[in-house]
Design an enzyme around this catalytic site. Sequence first.
Site, PDB file in Angstrom:
ATOM      1  N   ASP A 138       0.849  -1.197   0.000  1.00  0.00           N
ATOM      2  CA  ASP A 138       0.000   0.000   0.000  1.00  0.00           C
ATOM      3  C   ASP A 138       0.890   1.254   0.000  1.00  0.00           C
ATOM      4  O   ASP A 138       1.838   1.348   0.785  1.00  0.00           O
ATOM      5  CB  ASP A 138      -0.877  -0.055   1.273  1.00  0.00           C
ATOM      6  CG  ASP A 138      -1.932   1.028   1.320  1.00  0.00           C
ATOM      7  OD1 ASP A 138      -2.387   1.463   0.241  1.00  0.00           O
ATOM      8  OD2 ASP A 138      -2.321   1.427   2.438  1.00  0.00           O
ATOM      9  N   HIS A 139       0.590   2.196  -0.877  1.00  0.00           N
ATOM     10  CA  HIS A 139       1.320   3.473  -0.936  1.00  0.00           C
ATOM     11  C   HIS A 139       2.837   3.328  -1.002  1.00  0.00           C
ATOM     12  O   HIS A 139       3.559   3.939  -0.206  1.00  0.00           O
ATOM     13  CB  HIS A 139       0.944   4.373   0.250  1.00  0.00           C
ATOM     14  CG  HIS A 139      -0.436   4.927   0.175  1.00  0.00           C
ATOM     15  ND1 HIS A 139      -0.802   5.909  -0.712  1.00  0.00           N
ATOM     16  CD2 HIS A 139      -1.559   4.595   0.853  1.00  0.00           C
ATOM     17  CE1 HIS A 139      -2.091   6.181  -0.559  1.00  0.00           C
ATOM     18  NE2 HIS A 139      -2.578   5.380   0.377  1.00  0.00           N
TER      19      HIS A 139
ATOM     20  N   HIS B 125      -7.583  10.089   4.294  1.00  0.00           N
ATOM     21  CA  HIS B 125      -7.023   9.105   5.228  1.00  0.00           C
ATOM     22  C   HIS B 125      -7.257   9.558   6.674  1.00  0.00           C
ATOM     23  O   HIS B 125      -7.384  10.753   6.940  1.00  0.00           O
ATOM     24  CB  HIS B 125      -5.514   8.952   5.008  1.00  0.00           C
ATOM     25  CG  HIS B 125      -5.161   8.374   3.671  1.00  0.00           C
ATOM     26  ND1 HIS B 125      -4.528   9.091   2.692  1.00  0.00           N
ATOM     27  CD2 HIS B 125      -5.363   7.132   3.167  1.00  0.00           C
ATOM     28  CE1 HIS B 125      -4.339   8.310   1.643  1.00  0.00           C
ATOM     29  NE2 HIS B 125      -4.841   7.125   1.890  1.00  0.00           N
TER      30      HIS B 125
ATOM     31  N   HIS C 144      -9.743   4.939  -1.045  1.00  0.00           N
ATOM     32  CA  HIS C 144      -8.908   4.970   0.176  1.00  0.00           C
ATOM     33  C   HIS C 144      -9.649   5.775   1.234  1.00  0.00           C
ATOM     34  O   HIS C 144     -10.600   6.482   0.932  1.00  0.00           O
ATOM     35  CB  HIS C 144      -7.561   5.633  -0.122  1.00  0.00           C
ATOM     36  CG  HIS C 144      -6.610   4.761  -0.876  1.00  0.00           C
ATOM     37  ND1 HIS C 144      -5.313   4.568  -0.486  1.00  0.00           N
ATOM     38  CD2 HIS C 144      -6.780   4.014  -1.986  1.00  0.00           C
ATOM     39  CE1 HIS C 144      -4.719   3.745  -1.344  1.00  0.00           C
ATOM     40  NE2 HIS C 144      -5.587   3.395  -2.277  1.00  0.00           N
ATOM     41  N   GLY C 145      -9.174   5.690   2.478  1.00  0.00           N
ATOM     42  CA  GLY C 145      -9.789   6.492   3.542  1.00  0.00           C
ATOM     43  C   GLY C 145     -11.202   6.027   3.852  1.00  0.00           C
ATOM     44  O   GLY C 145     -12.120   6.835   4.012  1.00  0.00           O
TER      45      GLY C 145
ATOM     46  N   THR D  72      -7.963   2.847   9.701  1.00  0.00           N
ATOM     47  CA  THR D  72      -8.167   3.637  10.921  1.00  0.00           C
ATOM     48  C   THR D  72      -9.275   3.025  11.790  1.00  0.00           C
ATOM     49  O   THR D  72      -9.126   2.909  13.009  1.00  0.00           O
ATOM     50  CB  THR D  72      -8.522   5.096  10.562  1.00  0.00           C
ATOM     51  OG1 THR D  72      -7.453   5.634   9.788  1.00  0.00           O
ATOM     52  CG2 THR D  72      -8.707   5.952  11.803  1.00  0.00           C
TER      53      THR D  72
HETATM   54 ZN   LIG Z   1      -4.393   5.257   1.097  1.00  0.00          ZN
END
Ligand SMILES: [Zn+2]
Length: 337
Positions: A82-83, A184, A212-213, A237
């Site tokens: 990821d990322h 995010h 995402h997020g 999260t």
């Molecule tokens: Zn992300």
Amino acid sequence: MALINMKDLLAHAKQHKYAVGAFNITNLDFVDHIMDAAVESNSPVIMQLAEVHFRYLNLEDIAPILINAAKNVSVPVCIHLDHGKSLKTMIRAIRAGFTSIMYDGSEHPLEENIKNTAEVVKIAHSVGVSVEGELGNVGGEAVGVEAATPHTASEEFYTRVEDAVRFNDETGLDTLAISIGNVHGLYKGDPKLDFARLTAIRDAVDIPLVLHGGSGISDDDFKKAVSLGICKINFYTGISQAAMIKVHKFIQEHPKSISYPDLAKLAMSELKKVVMDRMDVFGSKGQCAADKTLCITCSDTSCGLDDPRIKPEAKTVVYQDLVDKISLEVLNNLNQK
Ligand SMILES: [Zn+2]
């Protein structure tokens, strides 16, 4: 055995209009509980490690654990970076056996993002690894030790439809992360997703789209986003926060406890509950039971086991003992440039 790349995983999701949850691994305990959630939900799953989380887990150490965990279940599992920010990280992930990688060039100007993503795609595809790119910029903040600052998305960083078309055409990537009001970490107020933009992007590019997020978005908005073409949802999260709420409660109720395993068990069972709940909302729950072709077992000879690594169309990708071959392939690619 059920190790699968993102392209194959999301092709099924796109066809059947559901999204696969991508849950970040930041602790060994996460692996077991996310896998258990997937098996109990009969759901495909993406287990991902973000470059920003290398401070918690070393990529080369966790990769064999993730691969083994995937091989021990019959639900399809994609192991995803990821990322990732640099070519070096991409190659490390490919060598370690990840079946999918994200190159995040969203902080660069469009031309540079296209050039770098195309380079990553060329290398990754030569060894059957799929690639996610990001266009527009999903802002926000990674969860850390201190309380995270809530963020709102800035419209100037939303993904533009015409850029998405160019990005898709010129890079040949497999999945695209878009910015449509998602951030995010924690949201300031209620997130407002730009569904009209999502629809326009979906109509203009034919690849599965990624949100995402995910933590903080309502169930109704998730369902709407999925119905409009989102096939992968990143969710971290929320699982970290759910586990921490249990930790705070446990410490309050048992201030004198010295049993870390009991605390960890409680936190992880909460994490598993949240993951299962998300699989239900994303629509991936039961997909493996409904469509047996999605489940892969060692006795399934149609899964491409003969020479799966170098066949991008192979449904199952086997990396064990092939690290040298992959490295050679990558080097050849680099030398040809
Ligand atoms: Zn992300």
